[in-house]
Structure formats: C-alpha cells, structure tokens
Design an enzyme around this catalytic site. Structure first.
Site, short mmCIF file in Angstrom:
data_model
loop_
_atom_site.label_atom_id
_atom_site.label_comp_id
_atom_site.label_asym_id
_atom_site.label_seq_id
_atom_site.Cartn_x
_atom_site.Cartn_y
_atom_site.Cartn_z
N TYR A 41 -10.12 0.31 11.09
CA TYR A 41 -11.41 0.65 10.49
C TYR A 41 -11.85 -0.34 9.41
CZ TYR A 41 -8.05 3.32 7.60
OH TYR A 41 -6.97 3.73 6.86
N LYS A 42 -11.08 -1.39 9.19
CA LYS A 42 -11.46 -2.40 8.20
C LYS A 42 -12.17 -3.54 8.94
CE LYS A 42 -7.53 -1.03 5.30
NZ LYS A 42 -8.25 -0.39 4.18
N PHE A 88 0.88 -1.16 0.00
CA PHE A 88 0.00 0.00 0.00
C PHE A 88 0.92 1.21 0.00
CE2 PHE A 88 -2.68 3.28 1.84
CZ PHE A 88 -3.80 3.16 1.05
N ARG A 126 -12.75 -5.09 -6.34
CA ARG A 126 -12.27 -5.66 -5.09
C ARG A 126 -13.46 -5.93 -4.17
NH1 ARG A 126 -8.18 -2.76 -0.82
NH2 ARG A 126 -10.13 -1.70 -0.33
N ASP A 134 2.72 -4.85 8.35
CA ASP A 134 1.51 -4.03 8.24
C ASP A 134 0.32 -4.98 8.18
OD1 ASP A 134 -0.72 -2.65 7.31
OD2 ASP A 134 0.48 -1.20 6.20
#
Lengths: 406, 406
Positions: free
Chosen positions: A229-230, A135, A378, A204
């Site tokens: 937050y995922k 990312f 996705r 990560d």
C-alpha cells in the site's frame, strides 16, 4: 515565503526537470489534485484503473457469478498470480511470491520458517538478529517467533548485522529502508555476510519495493516480506506478500499451515500435506476485493523499468534537499536521511522543533507528509506521480510554515 | 419432473409460506436473479448497499482524502467497530470482537492464547482437543499451535468432546456447525463440560454466525472465530473475526502481537505493550476495502432478530427435506443432516451416487449448491434471501437431474 520572493532559478530548474522526466506521463494513471502528496510511502495514491475494476469485481464477479468466480474469475489463483506481478518489481522470478495476509503475519511465517531451516543445519542456531531501528511490528513479531521456537532476539544496528551474525545466528531480519530515517541498508552485502555465517536473511521491503531495485534473486535473499500500500499503490491495508526463494521452498515449514497451502485443498484431508512452491506460503481464504484492487493497481507498472524509478527518486530527493537548503534558514531543520545515494531510500526525514504542529499546518496548506514522533517530518517521494515543481513548492511551503510555527 | 406433474400442494404450500414470511422483504436488500442460490453457506450473495459504499471508499476516502482517511474516515477503528456489529449477531456485548485476518489466522491466535491461559492454571495442561470432523484448516492450525506450545492434539467426535476433556486438556476447539453434514453441535453443553474440566472452549462459528443464535456471552464461551463471507454476506474472502470474552482479555497473550495491537501504536516503541480489550486481537494494518464492504453488508442485519432467522432457517430446511422426499425416488439420496432441529444448522447435505456430475448439472439448470467429495450435495439456506418457492423448485430440479444422471 511570498510569491514575490520565490527564487526564479529553482522554479525554472523544476520546470526543466519535469519537462525532461521520462516518467512524467505516468502521473495521469493516478487520481491526484492540487495537493502535493508526499505521503505515498504511507498510503499510495489511487490508480485510475482501480475503481472500474473493483466495481466489476463487486457487481459482476461477486454479484452475478457468485461462487462460480472462485474458478471462472480466477479468484482462487489470485495470490500467486499477483505475487508474480509483485515479484517482477522486486526482482523475483515467477513462482516465489504470494500475496495475502498482513506484513506482520508474513514476518511471522518468514521468521519461523527461516529458523526451522537454519536449525536443520544445526540445532544450536537459536538467535534471531533484528535491526534495532526496525519498524516496531517486525521486532514484536520476531520476539513472538523467538519465544515459540526456543530462540532469543538480539537487536543491533542494521549496519552492524554483518558483524553481529555468527554460528548461533539462525536468522537476520532487516528492513531494507528504515521507515523513519529513509536510510537504505546494504542488502547485497548484508545478505552475503549472513550467508557466510550460515544463517538466513529475511528482508522487510515495505519501504523499498516500488521505490528502487531490490534484486531478491540476484542477491540470493532467502525470504522477504512487504506491504503493497506504499509505493505499490495497492490501497489502504492492501494484502502484503511473502517471498520464499525457490531453493528454500521444499523446506518451507509454515507456522500457519492453513488449508489454502494444502497440496489438495479441496480434498479436505485431515492430514496436512503442503503444496509445492510459493502456494505453500498461503494460509486462509484470500481477501478477493482488496487483492483484485491491488492487481489493477499493479498494471501501472507494466512498462516501467525500476531503474528509471530509482533515478527519478534520487533526483527528486536531491532536488528537495537543495530546495530546503535554499529556503529554510540554516539550522532550522536537519536531514536524518543520508546524503549518499547508496544509503538513501525514496524519502527525506527532517528533524526539527515543533514537527507536530508544523506538519499539521503543512497539511492544511496542501503539502502532505507525515509526522513521526517525537520530532520528524517525513516526506515520501513516489516517482510515478510526484513532479519536481511539486517538490519545489513543498519546500517553499515548508519554509513559510517553519517561519510561522517557530 | 415435467411441469405437468408438479404436485400442486407443495407449490401452493410454498406460496403460502412465502406470503407469511416476515423476512421476505429482506430479499430486496440483495442482488439476486432467477438462480436458486443455495450456496450462501460458501459465499453469501451481494448486498445492494455494498457497491455504492465501496465506490465511495475508493474514490473519495482513498482517492481524495488519502492518508487522512485513517482518522477522518474512521479507518483505524474499523476492526473493533465492525467487530461490535458482528458481535450483535453472535451474542457478544460490545468490546469483545475484532474483525481482521483470515479464519485460519484467528484460529491460531485463539488456540495459542487459550493454551497460554490454560497453562497459567496448570502447566500440565498440554492437550488440545479438536473435533475430528472439523473443517480441515482448524485441525492443521491446531497441530501447528500444539507443536509451538508443547502440546499434542487429540481428535474426537464433536459429540464426545464433553467426555474427552479432562485434567490435561488445555483447550477444546469445536466447530459449531459441521461444514459437511450441517450438524449443529451443542455449544452450551459442550462449553459447560469443557469448563468443568478446567479447560477453555474455542468455537468456530463459520457455519452458524448469521444462521442461528450463538449466544457467546450467554453460554460463557471463552474464545471464538468465524468468517464473514457466508451467512454474513461480507464478500469473497472478507475479513474474519476473533471473539475474546471480556474476562479473558487481560490474559490474552497473542502469538501475533503486531503493532495494531499495541497500547500506543504510533508511539513506535521497541517494547511491546498490549492494548486493553478486543484491540489486543488485532495484528497488522487492517484491510480497509474488504472491511468496509463488510461493514456495508452488515447493515442488512440492523433490524433482523436472529431468532426470526433461525425460525425461517428451520422452516426452509424442513420444507426442502419434505420436497426432496416427495420428488426424489426413495433411496436415491440420503440426508446426512440431522432431522432433529436441535442438531441442524442451516444446510442440508445429501449423500448420493454421482454427486459430482449431479451438482454440475444442477448449476447448469440454475440451482446452485456445492459438491463436497466424495459424494455429498450440499445446499445452504440463507433465510435473508431464500424463499420457499425457490426451495420447492430446487428439489424439483434435483429430482429431474438425478433421474437423468443416475
């Protein structure tokens, strides 16, 4: 695909899978509607416990107790208290995780601190290895950390990290799950290889925490960061976290030594003396509203074995891939997510022409995933609230949309 | 002091001052009770607009719109939109302030970026001047910034910064108002002196923003940071802000170049290309719940001239000092806050023996200030919601408490 042509066996199978799903009841802990929400890997759904808890934090803790809440409502110790809750989900014993700041800021703390520890072992360690498909923020921050510590960055495929690390490597920074392809990287093997080279491994966990067992302690990870937050459903931009393995804590030398990380923060010393333990990873005043919303969100996890989450996640993605294979004409999409379970996170990424307009139309029809440029659809699968009938429907709507958009 | 011995003239004067107070009605915009809350310089009171706004953000924007809110609810642009609101209060034209991260993290960005700009002018500029009485975190972070940019830190009294800066100075980092004494430092004069030495001035506005006119643009400040949970009433640990003067923005080279500061954040480039403007000061995903609570809190300011706030602030602190002088036996306390208006922020700090137990007793009796070790009673005066009768009562209760504690 019209209702008349829905293959009965897949809808029946979905119903059977839902009936047998031991996590099925967890869905009631979330605010959901008729949308098939397959974007929990970007922003998790709202846990039902959050609104009332946050309303109380605002009206009573802030509105009535005001400044007294820093002590009386446990605000001051929230970063490490909530850190321990996150720790349980990613396999870290208490006292090693603090919540706060963004993932990017935590990457900076972790990489700089890891370089400093590595350079105590040998000043010649001046290379930061990052996975090239990272990312982007991790790569940008690694470059900044390198620039500010006299290192260089070397980008290699995550799978090549074990062979790329060597005597000049200070740190390897790797994403546990690739945000685009959903590929799960080999955390135990890579960590062992990084250690064999005398370097430190920083992971990560943004796309793995809450989706599968991470085992930070079990696999000897040095430092780790992630967002909440995922799959952890902490809310938009909820505070991230930093894991510093207990053995490294005494040498954790933060590039952001804010007053919250001081051994005696209210002593207001002009000299900096770092606190012991995970608290050393704190920086400034914690963001209480977001942090306590996250704490309420994490209550959902209290009785959830992460192994059950993983089992359901694989069943969901397997089933989605089968439904897509059945409904979508051959060649119209191509999964870039590995078929092998050992290499798959909790998402499916499909490459196809017209992915942008296709996703826009999917969203209009109540199937929410996201589009990643240039050509990726996705879909994230959150085992706590996604059901198999939804997965079947998503694949069916996808087939319809691709038929029309194509 | 018993009710029977209350001097009538001060209570009458308080009533007259309250009656004439043009900001009096603003008090209704906050949730308050019978407590005399003189700790708004630590955590501002709850603005009434916040609970309903935050409930809507949680239930509708997160709970129903979910991922769509990043665009449809304006989440993505919140840092610069709310930054402009803060900018109006501190004298910055639009496009120069972003909200996000903690003050400590923003000090790091500002100081490192300022050093880099200064060193473009001359590589020999390797000194960071900080005011020696700074809130500790600024000093700790300045040390880290120095260590990571090859500089050294020199601590001097804030009043001596104009003479301490010279050809080796890269940056001066100064607190606009001293957190302990309430002393207001000379921002225009100091900034001019720093500029005359060829260096950059970075101001910490934590204790001045919302309490008095700052005039960032008018006085040519280079960079500034501040928190939003004191006089701006943004909530516990609300996001801080970073001001980068427009002229410096093209050269603002962040040590925390997170993906939110990229020119094309969703392009997911592996190469970092910074965005133009204030956005360049962003780092990671913004903390939406806290940020939108702050946005609602700032609505209170829409029709408030900062000059009126300053006038009332000085009237409040003047009146408090007079009441204290009248009620408290001579010599029992000593104000360390300057008497001269030009040198006074919006707080009064009183040094006295037994300050710790005295503040604890004051709080028990409904007068909330805070205790700063070793011997300071600190009272903050928020002009938007503090009235003169409260100030008189606070001084009276203080006299009683000191009489008993002493």
């Amino acid at each position: 695909m019209s209702d008349a042509t829905i293959p009965v066996e897949l809808t029946d199978e979905a119903a059977a899978l839902d009936a047998a799903d031991e996590l099925r009841a967890k869905r009631d802990a979330f605010t959901l509607d008729d949308t098939v929400y397959l974007d929990g890997n970007s922003l998790g759904a709202l846990p039902r416990a959050v609104p009332a808890r946050l309303a109380d934090v605002v009206a009573r803790e802030w509105g009535q107790l005001r400044i007294r809440s820093w002590e009386e409502s446990g605000w001051w110790t929230a970063p490490e208290r909530i850190g321990d809750r996150v720790g349980r989900i990613v396999g870290a014993a208490p006292g090693q995780v603090v919540v706060g700041d963004s993932t990017s800021v935590n990457v900076f703390k972790a990489v700089v601190a890891a370089v400093r520890i590595a350079q105590e072992r040998g000043a010649h360690r001046d290379q930061i290895v990052v996975d090239e498909a990272t990312f982007p923020t991790d790569g940008y921050i690694a470059e900044s950390a390198a620039r500010m510590t006299g290192c260089t960055v070397r980008a290699v495929a995550a799978g090549d990290v074990p062979t790329a690390v060597g005597p000049r490597t200070a740190v390897a920074l790797v994403n546990h799950v690739d945000y685009r392809t959903g590929r799960l990287h080999d955390l135990p093997g890579t960590t062992a290889a990084v250690h064999a080279a005398g370097a430190l491994a920083v992971w990560d966990l943004c796309h793995s925490a809450g989706a599968l067992p991470v085992g930070l302690d079990a696999h000897g990870v040095d430092l780790a960061v992630g967002c909440t937050y995922k799959y952890l459903n902490g809310g938009p931009g909820a505070p991230a976290y930093l894991y510093v393995a207990r053995d490294h804590q005494p040498r954790f030398d933060s590039p952001l030594p804010g007053w919250n990380s001081h051994a005696d923060p209210f002593g207001m010393d002009t000299a900096y003396t770092p606190a012991d333990g995970a608290v050393r990873g704190r920086v400034g005043t914690p963001d209480i509203l977001s942090m306590l919303a996250l704490e309420a969100a994490l209550e959902v996890w209290d009785d959830v074995p992460i192994e059950a989450v993983r089992a359901k996640s694989l069943a969901l993605t397997d089933f989605f891939l089968r439904c897509v294979e059945r409904y979508v004409p051959a060649g119209r999409v191509r999964s870039v997510t590995p078929a092998a379970h050992a290499e798959r996170g909790s998402q499916v990424a499909l490459r196809c022409a017209d992915a942008g307009p296709a996703m826009a139309e999917l969203v209009r029809r109540g199937v929410v995933g996201d589009f990643r440029r240039p050509d990726v659809l996705r879909f994230g699968f959150t085992p706590l609230y996604t059901g198999f009938a939804e997965v079947e429907r998503a694949a069916r709507v996808l087939a319809d949309v691709l038929d029309e958009v194509g």
